[in-house]
Design a protein around this motif. Structure first.
Motif, PDB file in Angstrom:
ATOM      1  N   PRO A   1       6.921   9.867  -2.649  1.00  0.00           N
ATOM      2  CA  PRO A   1       6.637   8.766  -3.586  1.00  0.00           C
ATOM      3  C   PRO A   1       5.194   8.737  -4.077  1.00  0.00           C
TER       4      PRO A   1
ATOM      5  N   ALA B   1       2.775   8.628  -8.026  1.00  0.00           N
ATOM      6  CA  ALA B   1       1.691   7.636  -7.931  1.00  0.00           C
ATOM      7  C   ALA B   1       0.345   8.286  -8.213  1.00  0.00           C
TER       8      ALA B   1
ATOM      9  N   LYS C   1       6.022   3.477  -1.683  1.00  0.00           N
ATOM     10  CA  LYS C   1       6.759   3.244  -2.935  1.00  0.00           C
ATOM     11  C   LYS C   1       6.082   2.157  -3.774  1.00  0.00           C
TER      12      LYS C   1
ATOM     13  N   LEU D   1       3.495   3.612  -5.915  1.00  0.00           N
ATOM     14  CA  LEU D   1       4.062   4.238  -7.109  1.00  0.00           C
ATOM     15  C   LEU D   1       4.218   3.223  -8.245  1.00  0.00           C
TER      16      LEU D   1
ATOM     17  N   SER E   1       0.936   2.205  -9.745  1.00  0.00           N
ATOM     18  CA  SER E   1       0.346   3.334 -10.480  1.00  0.00           C
ATOM     19  C   SER E   1       1.007   3.514 -11.841  1.00  0.00           C
TER      20      SER E   1
END
Length: 633
Positions: free
Chosen positions: A223, A227, A360, A363, A366
Motif C-alpha cells: 500500500p 502512497a 492504507k 495511501l 497521498s
C-alpha cells in the motif's frame, strides 16, 4: 516508570544526534556542491538533471516495492526473524530489477519518454539498482540499531560523492553523465561497505523462506507504493510540468529554489530517521500519547525558528551561494521554505501510520495530495509561470496536513497545539511575502532588511523555550555550568551582537577578514608564547584560510612562511622548518610557475635529506630491525 520515560527521550535524542552527525557531512556537501552545479552546469542542464533524478525517484518505490519500510518495521520488532526480513528485502529488490530490465528497454525503443530521458536510460537503470540496494541495506542497518555505523556510512558516501563530483564534473567536464556516475559509484561502494562492516551476509537465508512472513511484509509495504508515488508526484510534478510548459531553463531556476528550502527539511530528516525508530519501538508503551505530543511540540518549535531564519537570509544566501544565472530563484524560494513546514508536519503524522501498521491510510491521504498538486499545476503554471509550483506545493501540503492531523489523532490522540500553529504560520507567511518581494525593488529590499529581523526575533522568542529546555536536558554538565555562569540575559545580548556582526560582515566583508586575522594572530602568538603546537597550528591554518579568502593563495602561503620562520628562529622546532619549506615551495610555484616550483621542491628535499641524514638513517635501521624480528617470529 519515570526512569523508563526519561530513557525513551534520551534514546530519541541520542539517535537524532548520531543521525545528525552522519547527515551533517552530506548536508554540508549539498551546500558546497550547489555552487559547483550552478557554475559548471547551465540552467538547461540543471533542469534535465532534475527531471532524470525525479524519474529515478518515481521508479524506485515500484522497483523495490517500498520493501525498505517493511525491513525497518519488522526488523526492529523482536517478534520477527531478522534473517527472514533481510532475505525477503533482497528478493523483492531482485524481482524489481528483473522487471525494470524488461520494461525500460521497451520504453526507450518506443521513444515515449525521449523528451525526459534524453538517452540516459542505461544510467537510470544502474542508478536505480545502486540506490535501491543502498536504501534497503541502510534501512536494515537501522533495524539492527547500528546507528553509529549508519552515521559512518553516511560520511563515507559524502566523501565518495565529493570525489566523484570533482572528478567527473569539474575535471573531466562530463556534465549530467558525470553527475549520475558520481552518485552511482558512491551508492555502490556504500552498499558494499555496509555489507562488510555489519557482516550482513550472516542474515542471508534463501533456503528457509517463510511464506507467511513474505505475505506479512508485502501486505505492509505494497500500500505504500502508490502512497510514495503520489508523494513523489506531489514533489516532482512541479519539475515535469514546469519543463513541459516553460522549458528546462525555468525548471533549472525552480530546482535551484528548492535548494534553499531544503535547508529546513534536511534538519527534519536528521530528526525523522530517529523519530521513525522511536515511533515503532514506543507504539505499545503506556505514555505513547504524551510522548508523541511532547516530541511534536519540540519539532514544530524548531521548524518555525529554522524557517524564519531561512526566510530572513534567503536573499543574501542566494547572492552568495547561487551562480549568476540562478539569482531569480530568490523570488520563489521563500514560498517553498514556507511549504516545508507542512511537509515536515505531514511526514511526522505519516510515521503514526507506519508505526501502527495503518499504511492504507497513508495511501488515501497521498492520493489527495497528488490530485491537488496536478490539478493546480495545470491551472496555475500557464497563467502565473514559476510562482505556480510553489503555491501548488503550499496548498497540497497544507490540505494533507489538515487531513492527516485529524485522521492520525484517532490512532494516537496527542496534543496538536492548534493555536500555536496558527499564530506562527501567520507570522511566517508574512515573512514569506516580504522575502519574496525583497528583490523586486530597492524600497522592498530596505523594508525587508528592517522587518524580517524583527519578525525573526518575535518567532524565536515565541518558540525558544521548549528547544532550550531540551538542549539543557541533554547538555553535558560542564556546558550547563558555563551557561549558568554567563546568565540568560548575557547570552541573549551575545546572540544579538553575533547577529549584528553577521549583518555587518555581509555588507562589509573586509570587516570579517580583519576580525578573523586579529583572532587567529592572537591564537598563533599564544601558541608560540606557551609553546603549544596545537594553538599555533590552528592559528596559522586560520590565518592561511582568511588571507586566501580575502586576497589570494600566494599571499596566504607567504604569511605562513613568515610565521614559520619566526617560530623556528625562536624555538628551533623541526615542524616549523618543515612548514616553512612547504610554504616557500608553494610561493615559488605560484609566482614562478610549475617548473620553477618543481625545481625548488627538489632542491628543498635534497637539502633536507642531507641535513637530516643521521635521523633518516636511524629511522631506517629501526624499520629493518623490526622487519627482521617479524620474519624470525
Amino acid at each position: 516508570m519515570a526512569a523508563e520515560k526519561k530513557s525513551n527521550y534520551k534514546k530519541l535524542v541520542s539517535n537524532t544526534l548520531i543521525f545528525a552527525l552522519g547527515s551533517f557531512s552530506s548536508k554540508i556537501l549539498v551546500l558546497l556542491l550547489v555552487n559547483v552545479y550552478t557554475t559548471y552546469l547551465s540552467p538547461a542542464e540543471m533542469g534535465i538533471n532534475d527531471v532524470i533524478q525525479q524519474i529515478a525517484n518515481w521508479l524506485l518505490p515500484i522497483v523495490t516495492m517500498t520493501v525498505g519500510e517493511s525491513v525497518i518495521r519488522f526488523g526492529l520488532d523482536k517478534a520477527y526473524d531478522k534473517k527472514q526480513v533481510f532475505t525477503i528485502g533482497n528478493l523483492a529488490c531482485m524481482a524489481g530489477f528483473l522487471l525494470l530490465a524488461i520494461v525500460l528497454p521497451i520504453v526507450t525503443i518506443s521513444g515515449v519518454a525521449d523528451k525526459y530521458i534524453h538517452g540516459y536510460s542505461l544510467l537510470i537503470y544502474v542508478y536505480i539498482v545502486a540506490a535501491a540496494l543502498k536504501q534497503v541495506y541502510s534501512f536494515f542497518l537501522r533495524a539492527l540499531e547500528k546507528v553509529k555505523l549508519y552515521a559512518i556510512n553516511s560520511i563515507l558516501t559524502t566523501l565518495l560523492t565529493l570525489i566523484g563530483t570533482v572528478l567527473f564534473i569539474c575535471v573531466f567536464k562530463m556534465g549530467n553523465t558525470g553527475y549520475l556516475i558520481s552518485i552511482i559509484l558512491s551508492d555502490m561502494i556504500s552498499t558494499v561497505f555496509m555489507l562488510i562492516a555489519a557482516r550482513m551476509w550472516r542474515y542471508f537465508d534463501f533456503r528457509h523462506l517463510d511464506i507467511e512472513m513474505i505475505k506479512t511484509m508485502l501486505t505492509y509495504c505494497i500500500p505504500l507504493i502508490p502512497a510514495q508515488i503520489m508523494w513523489l508526484i506531489t514533489n516532482s510534478s512541479d519539475s515535469f510540468m514546469t519543463t513541459h510548459y516553460l522549458g528546462s531553463d525555468k525548471n533549472g531556476i525552480l530546482s535551484a529554489s528548492y535548494k534553499i528550502a531544503n535547508l529546513v527539511s534536511t534538519v527534519y530528516t536528521m530528526f525523522g530517521q530517529a523519530w521513525n525508530m522511536s515511533a515503532i519501538l514506543e507504539d505499545d508503551s503506556d505514555d505513547r500519547n504524551e510522548f508523541y505530543g511532547n516530541v511534536f511540540h519540540l519539532n514544530q518549535c524548531l521548524l518555525y525558528m529554522l524557517a524564519a531564519g531561512c526566510l530572513m537570509l534567503c536573499s543574501p544566501i542566494t547572492k552568495i551561494w547561487m551562480g549568476d544565472s540562478f539569482q531569480e530563484s530568490a523570488r520563489y524560494a521563500p514560498l517553498l521554505i514556507f511549504s516545508t513546514i507542512f511537509s515536515c508536519f505531514t511526514t511526522f503524522m505519516g510515521s503514526i501510520y507506519l508505526a501502527s501498521n495503518k499504511t492504507k491510510r497513508s495511501l488515501v491521504t497521498s492520493l489527495i495530495a497528488g490530485a491537488i498538486n496536478i490539478t493546480l499545476n495545470v491551472i496555475l503554471i500557464p497563467r502565473i509561470g514559476l510562482y505556480g509550483p510553489p503555491i501548488t506545493t503550499i496548498v497540497s501540503y497544507l490540505v494533507v496536513f489538515c487531513v492527516r492531523a485529524y485522521d492520525s489523532r484517532k490512532i494516537v490522540p496527542f496534543n496538536l497545539r492548534v493555536s500555536k500553529i496558527i499564530v506562527n504560520c501567520i507570522l511566517l507567511f508574512a515573512m514569506t511575502i516580504i522575502s519574496a518581494l525583497q528583490s523586486t525593488s530597492h524600497t522592498a529590499s530596505i523594508a525587508a532588511w528592517v522587518l524580517l529581523p524583527i519578525m525573526f526575533v518575535i518567532i524565536v522568542l515565541m518558540n525558544i523555550a521548549p528547544v532550550w529546555k531540551a538542549f539543557m536536558a541533554i547538555a553535558p554538565q560542564k556546558i550547563k555550568l558555563i551557561i549558568e555562569r554567563i546568565g540568560t540575559v548575557r547570552l541573549v545580548i551575545l546572540a544579538v551582537l553575533a547577529a549584528a556582526f553577521v549583518v555587518i560582515c555581509y555588507f562589509f566583508p573586509m570587516v570579517l577578514a580583519v576580525v578573523c586575522l586579529i583572532a587567529f594572530s592572537a591564537l598563533t602568538a599564544m601558541g608560540i608564547q606557551k609553546k603549544s603546537m596545537l594553538f599555533k597550528l590552528v592559528g596559522e591554518a586560520g590565518i592561511f584560510l582568511t588571507i586566501w579568502a580575502a586576497a589570494d593563495l600566494g599571499c596566504a602561503f607567504l604569511a605562513v612562511l613568515i610565521l614559520s620562520i619566526i617560530d623556528y628562529l625562536l624555538y628551533k622546532k623541526r615542524i616549523s622548518c618543515a612548514i616553512a619549506c612547504v610554504s616557500l615551495a608553494a610561493v615559488i610555484w605560484i609566482i614562478g610557475g610549475t617548473w620553477l616550483g618543481v625545481f625548488c621542491s627538489l632542491v628543498i628535499i635534497i637539502v633536507a635529506t642531507i641535513i637530516n641524514y643521521k635521523t633518516i638513517s636511524r629511522a631506517l635501521e629501526k624499520l629493518l630491525i623490526k622487519a627482521e624480528l617479524r620474519q624470525k617470529k
